[in-house]
Design an enzyme around this catalytic site. Sequence first.
Site, mmCIF file in Angstrom:
data_model
loop_
_atom_site.group_PDB
_atom_site.id
_atom_site.type_symbol
_atom_site.label_atom_id
_atom_site.label_comp_id
_atom_site.label_asym_id
_atom_site.label_seq_id
_atom_site.Cartn_x
_atom_site.Cartn_y
_atom_site.Cartn_z
ATOM 1 N N ARG A 119 0.856 -1.165 0.162
ATOM 2 C CA ARG A 119 -0.075 0.112 -0.146
ATOM 3 C C ARG A 119 0.980 1.355 -0.013
ATOM 4 O O ARG A 119 1.708 1.493 0.761
ATOM 5 C CB ARG A 119 -0.858 -0.055 1.312
ATOM 6 N N THR A 153 -0.801 7.617 -0.782
ATOM 7 C CA THR A 153 -2.029 7.404 -1.580
ATOM 8 C C THR A 153 -2.865 6.241 -0.888
ATOM 9 O O THR A 153 -4.162 6.350 -1.328
ATOM 10 C CB THR A 153 -1.938 7.128 -3.070
ATOM 11 N N ASP A 174 0.586 -2.690 12.457
ATOM 12 C CA ASP A 174 0.922 -2.695 10.938
ATOM 13 C C ASP A 174 1.276 -4.397 11.064
ATOM 14 O O ASP A 174 2.147 -4.842 11.782
ATOM 15 C CB ASP A 174 2.059 -2.168 10.528
ATOM 16 N N ASP A 223 4.713 -5.550 9.654
ATOM 17 C CA ASP A 223 5.912 -5.253 10.626
ATOM 18 C C ASP A 223 5.801 -5.868 11.695
ATOM 19 O O ASP A 223 7.048 -6.250 12.379
ATOM 20 C CB ASP A 223 5.627 -3.588 11.045
HETATM 21 C C1 PRP Z 1 -1.170 -4.165 4.570
HETATM 22 C C2 PRP Z 1 -2.018 -5.565 4.988
HETATM 23 C C3 PRP Z 1 -2.904 -5.327 3.677
HETATM 24 C C4 PRP Z 1 -2.918 -3.817 3.278
HETATM 25 C C5 PRP Z 1 -4.297 -3.648 3.842
HETATM 26 O O1 PRP Z 1 -0.131 -4.631 3.759
HETATM 27 O O2 PRP Z 1 -1.252 -6.751 5.003
HETATM 28 O O3 PRP Z 1 -2.349 -6.106 2.376
HETATM 29 O O4 PRP Z 1 -2.189 -3.354 4.095
HETATM 30 O O5 PRP Z 1 -4.454 -2.274 3.489
HETATM 31 P P1 PRP Z 1 -5.809 -2.097 2.551
HETATM 32 O O6 PRP Z 1 -7.096 -2.745 2.754
HETATM 33 O O7 PRP Z 1 -6.160 -0.527 2.930
HETATM 34 O O8 PRP Z 1 -5.272 -2.192 0.985
HETATM 35 P P2 PRP Z 1 0.912 -3.295 3.488
HETATM 36 O O9 PRP Z 1 0.724 -2.488 2.334
HETATM 37 O O10 PRP Z 1 1.318 -2.803 4.693
HETATM 38 O O11 PRP Z 1 2.161 -4.412 2.899
HETATM 39 P P3 PRP Z 1 3.034 -5.567 3.842
HETATM 40 O O12 PRP Z 1 2.133 -6.706 3.923
HETATM 41 O O13 PRP Z 1 4.220 -5.679 2.887
HETATM 42 O O14 PRP Z 1 3.528 -4.988 4.854
HETATM 43 N N1 URA Z 2 -2.534 -2.574 7.090
HETATM 44 C C1 URA Z 2 -2.198 -3.007 8.229
HETATM 45 O O1 URA Z 2 -1.085 -3.737 8.371
HETATM 46 N N2 URA Z 2 -2.900 -2.686 9.433
HETATM 47 C C2 URA Z 2 -3.946 -1.839 9.236
HETATM 48 O O2 URA Z 2 -4.235 -1.439 10.317
HETATM 49 C C3 URA Z 2 -4.190 -1.399 7.986
HETATM 50 C C4 URA Z 2 -3.415 -1.813 6.826
#
Ligand code: PRP
Ligand code: URA
Length: 209
Positions: free
Chosen positions: A104, A108, A200, A203
């Site tokens: 994400r 944006t 997150d 993380d």
């Molecule tokens: C997080 C989570 C989802 C997304 C959800 O991923 O694991 O994939 O955000 O958010 P959304 O519904 O608003 O799209 P992130 O982009 O943090 O990537 P990561 O899994 O690599 O940490």
């Molecule tokens: N992605 C995450 O990991 N946590 C949130 O709360 C939203 C998006």
Amino acid sequence: MGNVFVLDHPLIQHKLTYIRKKDTGTKEFRELVDEVAGLMAFEITRDLPVEEKTIETPVTTAVTKTLSGKKIGLVPILRAGLGMVDGVLRLIPAAKVGHVGLYRDPETLQPVEYYIKLPSDIEERELIVIDPMLATGGSANDAIASLKKRGATNIKLMCLIAAPEGVDLIKKEHPDVDIYLGALDEKLNEKGYIVPGLGDAGDRLFGTK
Ligand code: PRP
Ligand code: URA
């Protein structure tokens, strides 16, 4: 129309509480996510077709049931979705695993796809898209659209925690997709994080920041 199932089993709710707590460390967080994924898989696979089989027990001949060979595919969204894969695979070890890489954009909040690798026969499989968080819904929406573009027709979505905004988006864009959740939370904050959520997920699973 796709249904939304909140799997509010006491074991799932108990473990989710510790997953949410901010002082839960990486090791425990990862173990709990894995356990909850397994518990959720139990419910998600409830409608798998079975067939009758005649077997010999040590006592007699019996007509019992086995899974009727339906092909399953798991599709974790990288990277946080990886944390739920093993828990599901323990219950359905014959499932194939595809991967969709999305992150994400922090400004944006739009998903950016950077990787995709899927089983060659996805059109024949029941696919379970796996991501711990359904926030705006952008990532899951894009992942599901990518799978459909490549021929998938039978898709379920499994998330630990969702915001109403994410659920609404998937219901609108993919009304054929059933959504399975550990919890449906209150809202998103101004940074697109789920409230109360767990922070997150990626993380916390991988110990990054
Ligand atoms: C997080 C989570 C989802 C997304 C959800 O991923 O694991 O994939 O955000 O958010 P959304 O519904 O608003 O799209 P992130 O982009 O943090 O990537 P990561 O899994 O690599 O940490
Ligand atoms: N992605 C995450 O990991 N946590 C949130 O709360 C939203 C998006």
